[in-house]
Design an enzyme around this catalytic site. Structure first.
Site, PDB file in Angstrom:
ATOM      1  CG  ASP A 207      -2.279   0.685   0.907  1.00 37.58           C
ATOM      2  OD1 ASP A 207      -2.268   1.802   0.342  1.00 37.58           O
ATOM      3  OD2 ASP A 207      -3.337   0.118   1.222  1.00 37.58           O
ATOM      4  N   GLY A 233       4.362   1.126  -1.834  1.00 39.39           N
ATOM      5  CA  GLY A 233       4.487   1.145  -3.283  1.00 39.39           C
ATOM      6  C   GLY A 233       3.223   1.637  -3.949  1.00 39.39           C
ATOM      7  CG  ASP A 234       1.426   3.905  -7.667  1.00 35.83           C
ATOM      8  OD1 ASP A 234       0.344   3.294  -7.799  1.00 35.83           O
ATOM      9  OD2 ASP A 234       1.644   5.021  -8.191  1.00 35.83           O
ATOM     10  CG  PHE A 235      -2.342  -0.628  -6.437  1.00 35.58           C
ATOM     11  CD1 PHE A 235      -2.940   0.344  -7.220  1.00 35.58           C
ATOM     12  CD2 PHE A 235      -2.839  -0.832  -5.157  1.00 35.58           C
ATOM     13  CE1 PHE A 235      -3.999   1.105  -6.754  1.00 35.58           C
ATOM     14  CE2 PHE A 235      -3.904  -0.082  -4.673  1.00 35.58           C
ATOM     15  CZ  PHE A 235      -4.489   0.885  -5.479  1.00 35.58           C
ATOM     16  CG  HIS A 253     -15.086  -0.708  -4.475  1.00 33.75           C
ATOM     17  ND1 HIS A 253     -16.076  -0.808  -3.521  1.00 33.75           N
ATOM     18  CD2 HIS A 253     -13.966  -0.329  -3.816  1.00 33.75           C
ATOM     19  CE1 HIS A 253     -15.585  -0.498  -2.338  1.00 33.75           C
ATOM     20  NE2 HIS A 253     -14.316  -0.211  -2.490  1.00 33.75           N
TER      21      HIS A 253
END
Length: 352
Positions: A207, A233-235, A253
């Site tokens: 996250d 991190g950055d998904f 969502h």
């Protein structure tokens, strides 16, 4: 419609409209109860409104009126004139309970959430995210700029995940995997519950730094800190390799279809042979079903509109999930209701 038809309205229909029209007032009554600590002040035995008011630093008459409103909403019980006790539903607003929903209730009645709803009609007309125009930035950037609000949001998401964290380890066969990455896993509530129930499993919570702020204490409290790594991190850029199961719970969502495809594609790229992506979200029926055994009172559809006005995401049907999975290089293989955590479902997808 004739005049006679207009004047013969079913009283139940009128009651429904009245309840809906007063819905935002009920929500703010709930918010006041949380902010004033009403459930803690009433406690385990009946208390007089004057005593509650004194402890809250409030005026006696307005407090009595608030307590009566909370009684009308089913959160308190007036056991004798001006003396109140807490119902089982009201007890969930006590912040010290392990199953508390106080932070959840506080967040979803927070101005940062509800102000954009005033522009729902604009979002419906244009498809644009109302939050961005109201606050001048997107929702998650707004959270990052406000540490107190970010902490409140994390607490609310943790409470929202607690039921799923209990149900998921019983409903899904984690024993066939060696390592699991919780993509967008927040404070680790979900993964900690899974690891605690499966001692042979290792895990990673991915996250943002803000999302992980409370994760260390969560995994330590569950006794799984030795088997759980926390990765900021950055998904949208990548997810870490090394797991044979990637869990994506209440993440897709929040985002548009294009963004959901990006997240899932990164999971697909990290997926080893035989690996699985497990999406945990509500699945809307193809046609709205309001029968008593399946309806959640419309909450999932309200959540869908909340995604529209605040973040630009959406709730999805099975066909919608199949499409975003297909575009990400995944094949959806099953959808199973998550027992004990309605309206969530387990959506399994493998490499196409």
């Amino acid at each position: 419609m004739t005049n006679s038809e207009a004047t013969s309205t079913n009283p139940t229909d009128r009651d429904l409209i009245a309840r809906l029209a007063f819905g935002s007032m009920a929500a703010q009554t709930l918010r006041a109860a949380v902010r004033l600590g009403v459930m803690e002040l009433v406690g385990d035995t009946p208390r007089h409104a004057d005593e509650v008011a004194a402890d809250a630093g409030a005026e006696a008459q307005p407090m009595t009126r608030l307590l009566r409103a909370l009684t009308g909403l089913g959160l308190l019980r007036e056991v004798s004139p001006d003396s109140f006790s807490v119902t089982s539903a009201g007890a969930l607003l006590h912040p010290c309970r392990p199953d508390s929903l106080a932070s959840f209730a506080g967040m979803f009645t927070e101005p940062a959430i509800v102000r954009a709803w005033e522009h729902l009609d604009d979002s419906v007309r244009t498809g644009e995210i109302a939050f961005d125009s109201v606050f001048g930035t997107d929702f998650f950037s707004h959270l990052a700029q406000d540490p107190e609000l970010s902490s409140a949001f994390n607490a609310a998401m943790s409470q929202a995940s607690s039921e799923t964290a209990t149900a998921l380890p019983r409903a899904f066969d984690f024993g066939r995997f060696t390592a699991v990455t919780d993509v967008g896993g927040g404070d680790g509530t979900l993964l900690a519950g899974v690891l605690a129930a499966h001692p042979g499993l290792k895990g990673v919570v991915l996250d943002t730094a803000e999302g992980l702020a409370e994760a260390r204490s969560t995994v330590t409290r569950h006794g799984v800190e030795g088997r759980c790594s926390l990765l900021a991190g950055d998904f949208f850029l990548a997810v870490p390799e090394g797991s044979d199961l990637y869990v994506v719970k209440s993440v897709l969502h929040d985002w548009s279809d294009e963004q959901a495809v990006t997240i899932l594609r990164h999971c697909r790229e990290a997926l080893p042979p035989g690996g699985l992506v497990l999406i945990v979200e509500p699945v809307l029926p193809e046609v709205v079903d309001t029968t008593a055994d399946v309806t959640d009172g419309g909450i999932t559809y309200l959540s869908d509109l909340n995604m529209l006005v605040n973040v630009g995401g959406r709730e999805r049907t099975r066909a919608d999930f199949e499409e975003v999975c297909r575009r990400a290089g995944l094949t959806l293989t099953s959808v199973t209701p998550l027992a004990g955590a309605a309206p969530f479902a387990l959506i399994e997808a493998v490499a196409a």
